[in-house]
Design a protein around this motif. Structure first.
Motif, mmCIF file in Angstrom:
data_model
loop_
_atom_site.group_PDB
_atom_site.id
_atom_site.type_symbol
_atom_site.label_atom_id
_atom_site.label_comp_id
_atom_site.label_asym_id
_atom_site.label_seq_id
_atom_site.Cartn_x
_atom_site.Cartn_y
_atom_site.Cartn_z
ATOM 1 N N ASP A 68 0.862 -1.186 0.000
ATOM 2 C CA ASP A 68 0.000 0.000 0.000
ATOM 3 C C ASP A 68 0.898 1.237 0.000
ATOM 4 O OD1 ASP A 68 -1.791 2.044 0.347
ATOM 5 O OD2 ASP A 68 -2.746 1.209 2.140
ATOM 6 N N ALA A 69 1.035 1.878 -1.154
ATOM 7 C CA ALA A 69 1.958 3.002 -1.289
ATOM 8 C C ALA A 69 1.541 4.219 -0.482
ATOM 9 C CB ALA A 69 2.095 3.387 -2.766
ATOM 10 N N ALA A 70 0.309 4.261 0.002
ATOM 11 C CA ALA A 70 -0.151 5.411 0.784
ATOM 12 C C ALA A 70 0.470 5.451 2.174
ATOM 13 C CB ALA A 70 -1.682 5.386 0.908
ATOM 14 N N LEU A 71 1.057 4.356 2.635
ATOM 15 C CA LEU A 71 1.561 4.307 4.008
ATOM 16 C C LEU A 71 2.838 5.113 4.184
ATOM 17 C CD1 LEU A 71 0.820 0.559 4.801
ATOM 18 C CD2 LEU A 71 -0.467 2.577 5.540
ATOM 19 N N LYS A 72 3.791 4.985 3.280
ATOM 20 C CA LYS A 72 5.012 5.803 3.261
ATOM 21 C C LYS A 72 5.774 5.841 4.596
ATOM 22 C CE LYS A 72 3.192 8.904 -0.318
ATOM 23 N NZ LYS A 72 1.807 8.399 -0.424
ATOM 24 N N PRO A 73 6.122 4.698 5.184
ATOM 25 C CA PRO A 73 6.890 4.738 6.436
ATOM 26 C C PRO A 73 8.282 5.334 6.256
ATOM 27 C CG PRO A 73 6.862 2.514 5.546
ATOM 28 C CD PRO A 73 5.900 3.320 4.720
ATOM 29 N N ASP A 74 8.824 5.251 5.046
ATOM 30 C CA ASP A 74 10.156 5.812 4.788
ATOM 31 C C ASP A 74 10.170 7.316 4.958
ATOM 32 O OD1 ASP A 74 8.453 5.272 2.412
ATOM 33 O OD2 ASP A 74 9.931 6.510 1.375
ATOM 34 N N LEU A 75 9.072 7.989 4.611
ATOM 35 C CA LEU A 75 9.013 9.446 4.781
ATOM 36 C C LEU A 75 8.960 9.821 6.259
ATOM 37 C CD1 LEU A 75 6.598 10.576 1.909
ATOM 38 C CD2 LEU A 75 9.094 10.488 1.937
#
Length: 274
Positions: A68-75
């Motif tokens: 799920d690309a909406a999660l974005k933990p890297d950001l």
């Protein structure tokens, strides 16, 4: 831990124990602060750069990003590393005179597999004591793993989602061709109705917190590839030459590499202020 660490090839676990959070890679139980990757430690390299003024330490991990690309933990982790308050990584490095700037984020990706990198701009003292700078980086990520498990990063995650939402709502209009060019690389990650909004917003909530814990679990000290880029005292030992770019390099000695991964002395890391 299957379904939690999120490394390449990690098979998701379906279901899980009662009370487990369903994370982006499967059921996610509370991660242990002592979690370690059991694969052999990766090597380190000294690199003599083209620019004489470069003095940088980097730690790089191969990670799997959520489907799920909406999660974005890297950001979120990039923001956590780059914070400039008195209880963050930069403050600890400055207190010992080792570094002048820090940064983190994805530096390369192929699908949902990526390289996540933490970099430190070293001072002259930091070049001499780079092992200590690396220890502080690992110690900070260790603190972050525990903080995420305790729910101490929840407010930071909510703030990041709110800031992204405000940025999206009040963004200046773009020319259609420019907008299409900017978004085309991310279209494969989103449903058509999310092509404009999806790349510019960040999800929050329990699943977003689970994604952060998964990414942090993958950032174990022994799984990091370490690079020291400086042309000072290391230039004379950098006798190897990379075939592709011609950069000179040398492996880091096993003793120094082990020292860089040794537990750091007590530090005053803590959650960001409200």
């Amino acid at each position: 831990t299957r379904g939690c660490a999120g490394g390449p090839g990690d098979a998701p676990v379906r279901g899980g124990r009662a009370g487990d959070v369903l994370g982006p890679f499967g059921a996610l139980g509370p991660p242990s602060p002592t979690m370690r990757v059991t694969s052999p430690p990766l090597p380190g390299f000294l690199v003599a750069p083209v620019s004489a003024g470069t003095q940088r330490l980097t730690l790089t991990w191969a990670v799997a990003l959520p489907e799920d690309a909406a999660l974005k933990p890297d950001l979120l982790l990039s923001r956590l590393v780059a914070r400039a308050d008195t209880r963050g990584l930069l403050a600890a490095l400055r207190a010992e005179g080792l570094g002048t700037a820090v940064g983190a984020g994805v530096v390369d990706a192929c699908g949902r597999a990526a390289l996540w990198q933490l970099s430190v701009e070293l001072s002259s003292l930091g070049v001499d004591h780079w092992e200590r700078a690396a220890q502080l980086c690992h110690a900070y990520l260790g603190w972050a793993r525990g903080a995420a498990a305790r729910g101490e990063l929840r407010e930071l995650a909510a703030d990041s989602a709110a800031i992204a939402e405000l940025g999206f709502r009040f963004a200046e209009p773009q020319e259609p061709a420019d907008l299409a060019e900017a978004l085309c690389g991310a279209l494969v990650d989103y449903a058509p109705e999310e092509w404009v909004r999806g790349p510019n917003t960040v999800a929050s909530g329990a699943e977003a917190e689970a994604a952060v814990q998964c990414l942090l679990a993958a950032l174990a000290d022994s799984a990091a590839a370490l690079t020291i880029v400086t042309s000072s005292q290391f230039a004379r030992v950098a006798t190897g030459v990379a075939s592709e770019y011609g950069a000179r390099y040398a492996p880091v000695g096993a003793r120094a590499l082990a020292s860089s991964r040794a537990p750091a002395a007590a530090t005053s890391f803590g959650p960001p202020p409200p």
